[in-house]
Design an enzyme around this catalytic site. Structure first.
Site, PDB file in Angstrom:
ATOM      1  N   LEU C 222       0.914  -1.207  -0.030  1.00  0.00           N
ATOM      2  CA  LEU C 222       0.156  -0.041   0.114  1.00  0.00           C
ATOM      3  C   LEU C 222       0.631   1.290  -0.134  1.00  0.00           C
ATOM      4  CD1 LEU C 222      -2.872   1.181   0.478  1.00  0.00           C
ATOM      5  CD2 LEU C 222      -2.581   1.028   2.761  1.00  0.00           C
ATOM      6  N   ASP C 223       0.602   2.302  -1.097  1.00  0.00           N
ATOM      7  CA  ASP C 223       1.464   3.473  -0.919  1.00  0.00           C
ATOM      8  C   ASP C 223       2.846   3.467  -1.125  1.00  0.00           C
ATOM      9  OD1 ASP C 223      -1.305   4.344  -0.359  1.00  0.00           O
ATOM     10  OD2 ASP C 223      -0.894   4.734   1.873  1.00  0.00           O
ATOM     11  N   GLU C 224       3.263   2.209  -1.625  1.00  0.00           N
ATOM     12  CA  GLU C 224       4.941   2.055  -1.931  1.00  0.00           C
ATOM     13  C   GLU C 224       5.290   1.702  -3.378  1.00  0.00           C
ATOM     14  OE1 GLU C 224       6.482  -0.488   1.070  1.00  0.00           O
ATOM     15  OE2 GLU C 224       5.702   0.902   2.808  1.00  0.00           O
TER      16      GLU C 224
END
Lengths: 278, 278, 278, 278
Positions: C222-224
């Site tokens: 997530l979000d990476e």
């Protein structure tokens, strides 16, 4: 005739502007500029007025205090040069920027000394006739080293701010407490991204398209103190982390100097690990 | 209980904050936010307060007026949706941005109509159930065309602002005077650079490294009205002027919407061909 | 005569530019634009050429492949509208921005459908004659819900990109893998600051002076995922987190649209969780 | 083994990349970085390659020249410190910034001397062991003063660039021609806005919301030379023009140093009163 910066920090209640401005009016003070902010979430009132007139500082302070709620804080400050200590390690861009501003007369501060754990920047600083104190950390435990740094700093009578111009040593809570809300640091990232060591390397590894710098007061948690100023710069895939570092230095020095200026002009309130800046 | 935006514009003199805040205090009004500015060069005082309490609008206006110097202006405004007319020509980015904001409910405005000299944008506007009025300029002298535009606009009862969302016709002084300080325009350059026609072409020819957009109130001199908001974007040698235009549209629409928001929230004072924005 | 975007991704070795440009030259292709980048750390070579001439696509691909080292990738792409699916939840600013760009013809894409877990945006989307598919997540386990979303998406023949225009559901690794390097997301913070839920609230609590938005490809963490574009905006102490959110939306929509444009124009290489963008 | 920066400026024709890269390849040169740009409007081709290998500079230059169209220009440059003269008047921020960069070793230049029409900055410059030459303009006609400045500059053997770090005198066409494309100036506005004297005062009077600075090569028309770099900063109604000036200095110095760096790294092509920057 005197000029004062009046800084008020109080629990909010109806009528504060009225009460304070009435004191200004009845004492025939002229309001040169005035800013207020109410943090509704925390029910806090902040006010910074710049006034001039013929009144004694203590009289004004007491008069304002008398109309504020309990647990308020009022500071009445005469604008004058503050005394600062700069701490640095080996990089000279941030230090150099402050030295040049000082030389040009634009800095509302006396630089009492530069304290460093290396002697690398000594010749530069001495060009400007500013004392340079090397406090090497070699072969010293951190508390012992800091004790010597504190000794060096406290050899000066009145120190308003300690400016960490790329001072690359972690400070202990004891040190930070000793100079509470007096230490301004520049962190070479857009906090809270990339806390800790080598943020440009971290930024490079993450592949960001923007790098930044953050000036903040130092508190006990590394890189987590109240933020004063932030600025950024676009980068792209062609930047190595060394390029980011080189390029980031321009942002670092400008942001640190901006934060220092705000502090020297008594424009910053600190509360709840944040800043209110007028 | 009512909420009011109080806007004061006066010649500066000692005690204005005191006098106004005393009225708020004596009428048991709560100050939700408050901003002041003194233009020392012109000796002008500006104040915008957001207050709430139980007071009649006219009573509050009169009370404030009574303590202000002569030639002052005070407006007490109840926050509510304002009525706007949008004028456009063929480009839909700026208009589209406002339509989407309107649709999302974030815009503190009713869009009464879109008026255009072409019918190109009609199908888009009608999707949003907003009247679209085409007033073709073909075969018409400018005054005659503007008379028809004015007729279209004035068929609505109360128009607070006219928003030129890339309306590509020069307006006559007569038209501008008819809607003084009510017309907001977006100019596709960083004014005062590149006034007049095709600013992106001008910017390209000049080889600038940054392009911009400027939202401003329209006055009699083309592109010389009081500036509300400006924003910029970096470009480089690889941009053709068409690329600059495409890229600039993102800046244009954001700046126009930002300026419109400031106007709708009664945050703008106009004087001396400038704006004070709280 | 055809135009091709040629994208090459290879282990670096001496002579690659020579070899590829020789093929262009011998096939009488005109280079309209050309960009190269060597990542010395990873010894990777990237090249994007825009060429035109009379050559078959497969012939050109094979010719280039023949001169590249093993494990290279070459794509020869004819510029044409790509097919995209937009996923959204309840906020319409990012979706609306894409719809308006699509309407204006500036988007090099066909929007096949908007897929949402709510029906809130249906009326808006239908104004633009685009199919709206509501796949409610109510009373469904995440895998079951995603299976239905995948079914909806895969009902279209060829989907080039899935654009998460503020789709507020966490995606499972299985979903992400199903559309590897095809999902573009807008995260409402300056990543890697404030990952996870409610980044504006996090930013407010931290007291930052700048907020931002990040467009990135979605990967399993997530979000990476690889960052495509980032942009920021200054805020101050007077912003509540709701103000930051409102204000941040303008940044979000512009950044997402910019990232989408880069993807549609085949300007992005992804490797080592980063992007190279020409 | 040598490293060379190869700069090519030619009328565009098919095969240029092929021809040049073939020379690199046949001479066993490694391309460290490579950039090309075609200005289709003017049919001009620009290329900058950074290569290393074992080849004589003249041999490489001749080999490239042999494959280029007539009227082309090729420069093969060995990276080394260039010689610069800085000109200043009374303000030290831009000069100081360059001195600090020089001191830190980041500047790819030798500062031969600082030439000024006042002696105000002499003590600062001498701290850095750099010659300071005062050429007073008092009681001198402009040509006579410039003759003395030229004499001072030309007393040094090889001067690559003359950097006007807030040199506040207008230069005659004769002076400019004498150092064609060698003089870099910082203008304290976002050109072409506010050409001429006191741009901050002009910006204040116009009520802009953004100020800027522009680094450019100097040509015969004041403030109209090819732009190298521009940067901006937000201001508001509370800024006096003195505030704008103070604040603008940070932009000025950063932009000037950035432009100087580009010049020192041979990244700038000048043509048609514009710059192409790789």
């Amino acid at each position: 005739m005197s000029q004062y910066r009046v800084l008020i920090d109080a629990n909010d209640e109806k009528g504060l502007v009225h009460k304070v401005s009435t004191i200004f009016y009845e004492n025939d003070l002229n309001i040169l500029s005035n800013s207020e902010f109410v943090d509704k979430e925390n029910n806090k009132f902040f006010m910074r007025s710049f006034v001039d007139g013929a009144i004694n500082k203590k009289v004004l302070t007491d008069a304002i205090n008398a109309v504020l709620p309990v647990n308020s804080s009022v500071k009445v400050i005469e604008p004058k040069k503050k005394n600062i200590i700069i701490m640095a390690t080996k990089e000279l861009h941030a230090l150099g920027d402050i030295l040049i501003r000082h030389e040009s007369g634009e800095l509302e501060a006396n630089i009492l000394a530069v304290v460093s754990n290396y002697d690398k920047l000594e010749s530069l600083v001495q060009k400007f006739d500013i004392p340079y104190i090397t406090v090497s950390h070699e072969n010293l435990e951190r508390p012992e080293h800091e004790a010597r740094v504190i000794e060096a700093i406290d050899s000066f009578e009145e120190v308003d701010y300690i400016v960490l111009a790329k001072y690359m040593r972690i400070l202990t809570p004891a040190f930070v407490e000793h100079y509470e809300n007096k230490i301004i640091n520049i962190h070479h990232s857009f906090l809270p991204a990339f806390i800790g060591a080598n943020p440009y390397k971290q930024a490079y590894d993450r592949g960001v398209k923007i790098i930044g710098a953050t000036a903040h007061f130092v508190n006990n948690n590394l890189d987590e103190g109240p933020i004063i100023a932030q600025e950024i710069q676009a980068v792209n895939h062609a930047y190595t982390w060394k390029d980011m570092q080189r390029s980031g230095r321009d942002v670092e020095k400008v942001v640190l100097s901006r934060a220092l200026k705000l502090a020297l002009e008594d424009r910053i309130f600190v509360y709840a690990n944040k800043t209110v800046i007028f």
